[in-house]
Design a protein around this motif. Structure first.
Motif, short mmCIF file in Angstrom:
data_model
loop_
_atom_site.label_atom_id
_atom_site.label_comp_id
_atom_site.label_asym_id
_atom_site.label_seq_id
_atom_site.Cartn_x
_atom_site.Cartn_y
_atom_site.Cartn_z
N LEU A 79 0.82 -1.20 0.00
CA LEU A 79 0.00 0.00 0.00
C LEU A 79 0.86 1.26 0.00
O LEU A 79 0.64 2.18 -0.78
CB LEU A 79 -0.93 -0.01 1.22
N GLY A 80 1.88 1.28 0.85
CA GLY A 80 2.77 2.44 0.90
C GLY A 80 3.54 2.62 -0.40
O GLY A 80 3.71 3.73 -0.88
N PHE A 81 3.98 1.53 -0.98
CA PHE A 81 4.74 1.58 -2.21
C PHE A 81 3.88 2.09 -3.36
O PHE A 81 4.31 2.91 -4.17
CB PHE A 81 5.25 0.16 -2.52
N ALA A 82 2.63 1.64 -3.41
CA ALA A 82 1.76 2.01 -4.52
C ALA A 82 1.23 3.44 -4.41
O ALA A 82 0.97 4.08 -5.42
CB ALA A 82 0.59 1.04 -4.60
N VAL A 96 5.81 3.08 -15.69
CA VAL A 96 7.25 3.04 -15.97
C VAL A 96 8.01 2.55 -14.74
O VAL A 96 8.91 1.72 -14.84
CB VAL A 96 7.76 4.43 -16.43
N TYR A 97 7.62 3.03 -13.58
CA TYR A 97 8.30 2.62 -12.34
C TYR A 97 8.12 1.13 -12.09
O TYR A 97 9.04 0.44 -11.63
CB TYR A 97 7.77 3.42 -11.16
N PRO A 105 15.41 6.35 -14.55
CA PRO A 105 16.44 6.01 -13.56
C PRO A 105 15.89 5.39 -12.28
O PRO A 105 16.56 4.57 -11.65
CB PRO A 105 17.12 7.35 -13.28
N ALA A 106 14.67 5.74 -11.87
CA ALA A 106 14.12 5.20 -10.62
C ALA A 106 13.92 3.68 -10.67
O ALA A 106 14.38 2.98 -9.76
CB ALA A 106 12.83 5.92 -10.25
N PRO A 107 13.26 3.12 -11.70
CA PRO A 107 13.15 1.67 -11.72
C PRO A 107 14.49 0.96 -11.91
O PRO A 107 14.69 -0.14 -11.41
CB PRO A 107 12.19 1.37 -12.88
#
Length: 195
Positions: free
Chosen positions: A35-38, A118-119, A179-181
């Protein structure tokens, strides 16, 4: 018989037991993490619209983890066996923080759904890095799943432009999302592979 009559000796120093942390079911911790990640992009955009910079939002996101890691760092750097893995994780974490600031900057113009898609392509990069650095080719099921991710991202990015055109796909800000993923995939590979 002699031992039965011997007086009991109290220890000179009592070792206090650490208080036990509350036990949370693994499923609850996993659900909270997901949940926090999404929800991160949904909270990031309003914070930036209120005037915060992407760097400040990224710092707020990663500051709790950094605060928890700081007390452990001196012991890691003193141990020669743990020094290089600790430096690798520190560098990957710094790259993650910087790349996440770029990702947040892209959220100013890129739709949240597109940036999020994208992430969420990071498993493709995990698969690629494991193949390149550990010579472990992807299994057919992983290739199929990766193809579905790419297809879904292409459909979402193509459909988000004006009247279904490729407007968002040509947005240079979309490149700031990549760059993030990639950095997250590096961290995943570092966590799951033996040093």
């Amino acid at each position: 018989e002699i031992f039965d009559q011997a007086p009991t000796i109290e220890p000179a120093v009592r070792v206090s037991r650490r208080p036990r942390l509350p036990h949370f079911p693994n499923a609850l911790l996993l659900a909270l993490s997901i949940l926090g990640f999404a929800l991160v992009p949904l909270f990031a955009r309003p914070l930036m619209e209120s005037g915060m910079s992407p760097e400040s939002v990224a710092l707020i996101r990663f500051l709790p983890g950094l605060a928890l890691a700081i007390p452990v760092l001196p012991s890691l750097f003193r141990s020669s066996a743990k020094r290089w893995p600790a430096l690798a994780f520190f560098a990957a974490g710094a790259a993650m923080g910087g790349s996440w600031a770029l990702y947040l900057d892209a959220l100013r113009t890129v739709p949240v759904a597109v940036a999020g898609t994208v992430y969420m392509s990071y498993p493709l990069f995990v698969m690629l890095f494991v193949w390149i650095f550990y010579r472990q080719p992807p299994v057919p099921r992983a290739v199929l799943a990766g193809g579905l991710v790419v297809l879904g991202a292409a459909l979402l990015i193509g459909a988000s432009g004006p009247a279904g055109a490729i407007g968002t796909a040509l947005d240079p800000a979309l490149l700031l999302c990549l760059p993030a993923p990639i950095a997250f995939a590096v961290i995943v590979v570092l966590l799951v592979r033996d040093p």
